[in-house]
Scaffold this motif. Sequence first.
Motif, mmCIF file in Angstrom:
data_model
loop_
_atom_site.group_PDB
_atom_site.id
_atom_site.type_symbol
_atom_site.label_atom_id
_atom_site.label_comp_id
_atom_site.label_asym_id
_atom_site.label_seq_id
_atom_site.Cartn_x
_atom_site.Cartn_y
_atom_site.Cartn_z
ATOM 1 N N THR A 16 7.710 32.087 37.289
ATOM 2 C CA THR A 16 7.260 33.531 37.408
ATOM 3 C C THR A 16 8.597 34.466 37.340
ATOM 4 O OG1 THR A 16 5.157 33.248 38.164
ATOM 5 C CG2 THR A 16 5.995 35.404 38.659
ATOM 6 N N ALA B 114 1.506 31.424 41.255
ATOM 7 C CA ALA B 114 1.930 32.632 41.059
ATOM 8 C C ALA B 114 1.856 32.533 39.525
ATOM 9 C CB ALA B 114 2.960 33.163 41.527
ATOM 10 N N ALA C 49 2.599 39.137 34.772
ATOM 11 C CA ALA C 49 1.650 40.184 34.291
ATOM 12 C C ALA C 49 1.694 40.020 32.643
ATOM 13 C CB ALA C 49 2.032 41.528 34.609
ATOM 14 N N GLN D 48 -2.785 31.171 33.321
ATOM 15 C CA GLN D 48 -2.977 30.741 34.506
ATOM 16 C C GLN D 48 -4.234 30.225 34.865
ATOM 17 O OE1 GLN D 48 -3.279 34.199 37.822
ATOM 18 N NE2 GLN D 48 -1.860 33.027 38.942
ATOM 19 N N GLN E 96 -5.260 38.178 39.275
ATOM 20 C CA GLN E 96 -4.581 38.535 38.205
ATOM 21 C C GLN E 96 -5.717 38.760 37.087
ATOM 22 O OE1 GLN E 96 -1.611 39.053 36.961
ATOM 23 N NE2 GLN E 96 -1.018 37.232 35.813
ATOM 24 N N ASP E 97 -5.703 39.632 36.378
ATOM 25 C CA ASP E 97 -6.747 40.099 35.245
ATOM 26 C C ASP E 97 -6.344 39.538 34.090
ATOM 27 O OD1 ASP E 97 -8.410 41.607 37.332
ATOM 28 O OD2 ASP E 97 -7.164 43.214 37.085
ATOM 29 N N ASP E 98 -7.177 39.148 33.095
ATOM 30 C CA ASP E 98 -7.070 38.886 32.044
ATOM 31 C C ASP E 98 -6.519 40.192 31.054
ATOM 32 O OD1 ASP E 98 -8.009 36.490 31.936
ATOM 33 O OD2 ASP E 98 -10.080 36.925 31.387
ATOM 34 N N VAL F 153 -2.707 37.566 28.781
ATOM 35 C CA VAL F 153 -2.809 36.850 29.812
ATOM 36 C C VAL F 153 -4.069 36.420 30.001
ATOM 37 C CG1 VAL F 153 -2.692 36.977 32.248
ATOM 38 C CG2 VAL F 153 -1.289 38.279 31.150
ATOM 39 N N VAL G 82 -6.596 34.025 32.660
ATOM 40 C CA VAL G 82 -6.791 33.498 34.027
ATOM 41 C C VAL G 82 -7.941 32.654 34.191
ATOM 42 C CG1 VAL G 82 -6.849 33.840 36.441
ATOM 43 C CG2 VAL G 82 -5.441 35.463 34.967
#
Length: 463
Positions: free
Chosen positions: A231, A254, A257, A266, A279-281, A285, A287
């Motif tokens: 990260t 972790a 963003a 993640q 953590q949001d999609d 990204v 998750v």
Amino acid sequence: MAVLASRLGTVAALGVSAALLASTASASPAPDRPLVPVPVPQVEGPLPGGVPGDRDADRIEDTYPFFATTEDLDAHGYVEEEFVVSGTGHQYSDGAVVSEHPYRTRVLVRRPADPGGSNGAALVEWQNVTAGNDLDALWGPSAEHIMRSGYTWVGVSAQYVGVSHLTGWSPARYGGLDVTDNGTVSDDQLSYDVFSQAAQALRSPETGIAGGIEFDEVLAIGASQSAGRMTVYYEEILPHIEPVYDGYGFIVGAAPAGERPEPVFQVMSETDVTLFPVQDDGDDVRVWEVAGTAHSGWDGRAARREAEIRDFGGQGEYDCAEPPFSRAPLYQVLNASYDHLRTWAADGTPPPTAEPIERTPGGGVARDGDGFALGGIRPSQVEAPRALNTGTNLPASPGNEFCVLFGTHVPFSEEQLAEQYRGHGDYVSQVVRAERKNVSAGYVTAADSAQNRQEAARLRGSE
């Protein structure tokens, strides 16, 4: 799946300290500063020696690689090779190079012996060192999938703790390794360039490290503490250097963003959803949270048992409040995530989304009346259970603090099975239904699903 199945460091090491974050570069690149190119390091090897050598031998030819795999590589047409990689690493300040330092470390490669057996993708793992030694946390139970799919797996020894252990474990083999410039570099400042240059070596045919394989996708993966370091690498180093990885997998730890072109995937166990920020999609990204699984579960522990007995003399035993080591297979979801990450990096197709694990108003894991987590990706071992698998546990006595990472596995009694299922056929039907759902959603591969169905059919049910 497990990160640290039997030789754990501290829970604090799961993340990255504020001091470490502050010691790296600024996250905001200077618009007028060109990206620093990543050089190709020097590569020596493959090193001679192999199992069952003697790590204390005086000749390197009589030693063997630390944590050499116990998988049957020949059966899959794979080889394991170890190399010494050396070059110059940087210390950064606000994105600028402030000093240069030599390093010398090892890289472990498991790849198809015939380049024709490669799928063109490499999984480059930042070796986890929370236990005080290198740990190939993401090889373990995923080895079968990695090899049947044609991936090349690469383990990079990037940090001082791991390299220091290697030099003491086998001086003849590893005595010349150093990632601190004789102690002048602290806080693993060189680890980021070590990790970058390992990928560059993999991409450069002249180094020989890839055995003739040409890669379309080079993917960075790291678990737990390693995810934390990746990260920092993603947020603080990548804005200032030329990228060498096509995508990133942050496992049980972790994640950034994802404000870069390289995608971020993640995957979190049930244990981890209360340990790290939500953590949001996003566009870059994805998750996934997996119910019933543990940060350090049964499958990883079982996969490393032979190597730990050989290299350490045994596996640790723990006194936990509940029977430890969840047997809900996080590794199967990881297998699917690697395939999705590869496709995402190759053509921009994002992985499927997944429902998160439900939280209580206080931020804990919401559970049903039987103790199972609500929501999340739900393995058949959770949807059609024969045991209570969770991501939580506690120590039963001092010195067993790492029980919090193991989750629980509490088998059902015959009476509970009789209440849950009309008979063995009913149990198998429910497993099949859950497996079909997960394969259709893209959370489990067809091969892993077939294994689950076969295991369910073999189990003796309550008739």
